[in-house]
Scaffold this motif. Sequence first.
Motif, PDB file in Angstrom:
ATOM      1  N   THR A  41       0.737  -1.241   0.077  1.00  0.00           N
ATOM      2  CA  THR A  41       0.037   0.044  -0.032  1.00  0.00           C
ATOM      3  C   THR A  41       0.898   1.237  -0.152  1.00  0.00           C
ATOM      4  OG1 THR A  41      -1.787  -1.306   1.054  1.00  0.00           O
ATOM      5  CG2 THR A  41      -1.790   1.266   1.018  1.00  0.00           C
ATOM      6  N   ALA A  42       2.024   1.348   0.772  1.00  0.00           N
ATOM      7  CA  ALA A  42       2.809   2.602   0.945  1.00  0.00           C
ATOM      8  C   ALA A  42       3.529   2.680  -0.331  1.00  0.00           C
ATOM      9  CB  ALA A  42       3.668   2.198   2.083  1.00  0.00           C
ATOM     10  N   THR A  43       4.131   1.702  -0.846  1.00  0.00           N
ATOM     11  CA  THR A  43       4.891   1.803  -2.150  1.00  0.00           C
ATOM     12  C   THR A  43       4.176   2.211  -3.206  1.00  0.00           C
ATOM     13  OG1 THR A  43       4.712  -0.322  -2.558  1.00  0.00           O
ATOM     14  CG2 THR A  43       6.936   0.375  -1.525  1.00  0.00           C
ATOM     15  N   GLY A  44       2.824   1.738  -3.525  1.00  0.00           N
ATOM     16  CA  GLY A  44       1.976   1.991  -4.473  1.00  0.00           C
ATOM     17  C   GLY A  44       1.298   3.194  -4.396  1.00  0.00           C
ATOM     18  N   LEU A  45       0.851   3.896  -3.146  1.00  0.00           N
ATOM     19  CA  LEU A  45       0.710   5.186  -2.838  1.00  0.00           C
ATOM     20  C   LEU A  45       1.677   6.127  -3.426  1.00  0.00           C
ATOM     21  CD1 LEU A  45      -1.520   7.323  -1.411  1.00  0.00           C
ATOM     22  CD2 LEU A  45       0.193   6.854   0.747  1.00  0.00           C
ATOM     23  N   LYS A  48       1.820   6.286  -7.052  1.00  0.00           N
ATOM     24  CA  LYS A  48       0.636   6.845  -7.553  1.00  0.00           C
ATOM     25  C   LYS A  48       0.488   8.584  -7.551  1.00  0.00           C
ATOM     26  CE  LYS A  48      -3.659   5.897  -9.539  1.00  0.00           C
ATOM     27  NZ  LYS A  48      -3.933   7.318 -10.060  1.00  0.00           N
ATOM     28  N   TYR A  49       0.920   8.937  -6.227  1.00  0.00           N
ATOM     29  CA  TYR A  49       1.014  10.359  -6.106  1.00  0.00           C
ATOM     30  C   TYR A  49       1.913  11.120  -6.982  1.00  0.00           C
ATOM     31  CZ  TYR A  49       1.788  14.789  -3.828  1.00  0.00           C
ATOM     32  OH  TYR A  49       1.810  16.090  -3.597  1.00  0.00           O
ATOM     33  N   VAL A  50       3.046  10.559  -7.236  1.00  0.00           N
ATOM     34  CA  VAL A  50       4.036  11.287  -8.116  1.00  0.00           C
ATOM     35  C   VAL A  50       3.493  11.538  -9.396  1.00  0.00           C
ATOM     36  CG1 VAL A  50       6.239  11.121  -9.003  1.00  0.00           C
ATOM     37  CG2 VAL A  50       6.104  10.590  -6.560  1.00  0.00           C
ATOM     38  N   LEU A  51       2.819  10.205  -9.887  1.00  0.00           N
ATOM     39  CA  LEU A  51       2.423   9.986 -11.286  1.00  0.00           C
ATOM     40  C   LEU A  51       1.322  10.902 -11.559  1.00  0.00           C
ATOM     41  CD1 LEU A  51       2.993   6.318 -12.251  1.00  0.00           C
ATOM     42  CD2 LEU A  51       4.391   8.251 -12.913  1.00  0.00           C
ATOM     43  N   LYS A  65       6.544  22.315   1.711  1.00  0.00           N
ATOM     44  CA  LYS A  65       5.701  22.190   2.573  1.00  0.00           C
ATOM     45  C   LYS A  65       4.205  22.020   2.083  1.00  0.00           C
ATOM     46  CE  LYS A  65       3.172  24.627   6.402  1.00  0.00           C
ATOM     47  NZ  LYS A  65       3.236  25.762   7.271  1.00  0.00           N
ATOM     48  N   HIS A  66       4.109  22.754   0.967  1.00  0.00           N
ATOM     49  CA  HIS A  66       2.656  22.507   0.238  1.00  0.00           C
ATOM     50  C   HIS A  66       2.621  21.135  -0.249  1.00  0.00           C
ATOM     51  CE1 HIS A  66       0.227  23.787  -3.547  1.00  0.00           C
ATOM     52  NE2 HIS A  66      -0.601  23.857  -2.342  1.00  0.00           N
ATOM     53  N   ASP A  67       3.848  20.604  -0.981  1.00  0.00           N
ATOM     54  CA  ASP A  67       3.869  19.146  -1.618  1.00  0.00           C
ATOM     55  C   ASP A  67       3.639  18.214  -0.395  1.00  0.00           C
ATOM     56  OD1 ASP A  67       3.757  17.492  -3.449  1.00  0.00           O
ATOM     57  OD2 ASP A  67       6.038  17.141  -3.354  1.00  0.00           O
ATOM     58  N   GLY A  68       4.072  18.407   0.842  1.00  0.00           N
ATOM     59  CA  GLY A  68       3.553  17.458   1.939  1.00  0.00           C
ATOM     60  C   GLY A  68       2.392  17.423   2.296  1.00  0.00           C
ATOM     61  N   THR A  69       1.614  18.924   2.341  1.00  0.00           N
ATOM     62  CA  THR A  69       0.291  18.925   2.854  1.00  0.00           C
ATOM     63  C   THR A  69      -0.561  18.232   1.613  1.00  0.00           C
ATOM     64  OG1 THR A  69       0.875  21.083   3.821  1.00  0.00           O
ATOM     65  CG2 THR A  69      -1.544  20.739   3.313  1.00  0.00           C
ATOM     66  N   TYR A  74      -3.941  13.815   0.033  1.00  0.00           N
ATOM     67  CA  TYR A  74      -4.142  12.655  -1.102  1.00  0.00           C
ATOM     68  C   TYR A  74      -4.146  11.412  -0.290  1.00  0.00           C
ATOM     69  CZ  TYR A  74      -2.639   9.708  -5.188  1.00  0.00           C
ATOM     70  OH  TYR A  74      -2.528   9.229  -6.162  1.00  0.00           O
ATOM     71  N   THR A  75      -3.274  11.030   0.715  1.00  0.00           N
ATOM     72  CA  THR A  75      -3.496  10.027   1.598  1.00  0.00           C
ATOM     73  C   THR A  75      -4.761   9.860   2.301  1.00  0.00           C
ATOM     74  OG1 THR A  75      -0.996  10.062   1.772  1.00  0.00           O
ATOM     75  CG2 THR A  75      -2.160   8.781   3.364  1.00  0.00           C
TER      76      THR A  75
END
Length: 133
Positions: A41-45, A48-51, A65-69, A74-75
């Motif tokens: 789940t973690a690796t797929g997440l 998928k987020y990056v893509l 910080k904006h990317d992290g938020t 997204y999570t």
Amino acid sequence: MRIALLYVLFCAVAIGVNIGSQALTLQLWPSGIWWSIIVGTATGLVVKYVLDKRFIFRFSPQNVKHDGTTFVLYTLMGVATTAIFWGFEYGAWLIFETASARYLGGVAGLVIGYLAKYHLDKMFVFRVTPSAP
């Protein structure tokens, strides 16, 4: 149509990463079914987020910080869809007690979950707010 095809391709990539990570985890720890599901789940997440961020929603964060938020949001949108995925995967394992059935259940759950997730991400994560005139 291009976005739909890319989304399906990225889902397939993330599913491959997820299932592959699970298989590798189980090779290293044969009794660690729950750990394999979490690792997958973690690796797929992350993949998928990056893509999605780059190619589906063309999202450019303002800073780290904006990317992290955005990743956290997204999570969070993925919590319900992950429950669908885990339910299908673990349900198939409980019913059939074979690795093949578990992986097939996982793939079915991921497909259903990704469909729901696209709509959640579009509405709540990567929505574009109109700029002031």
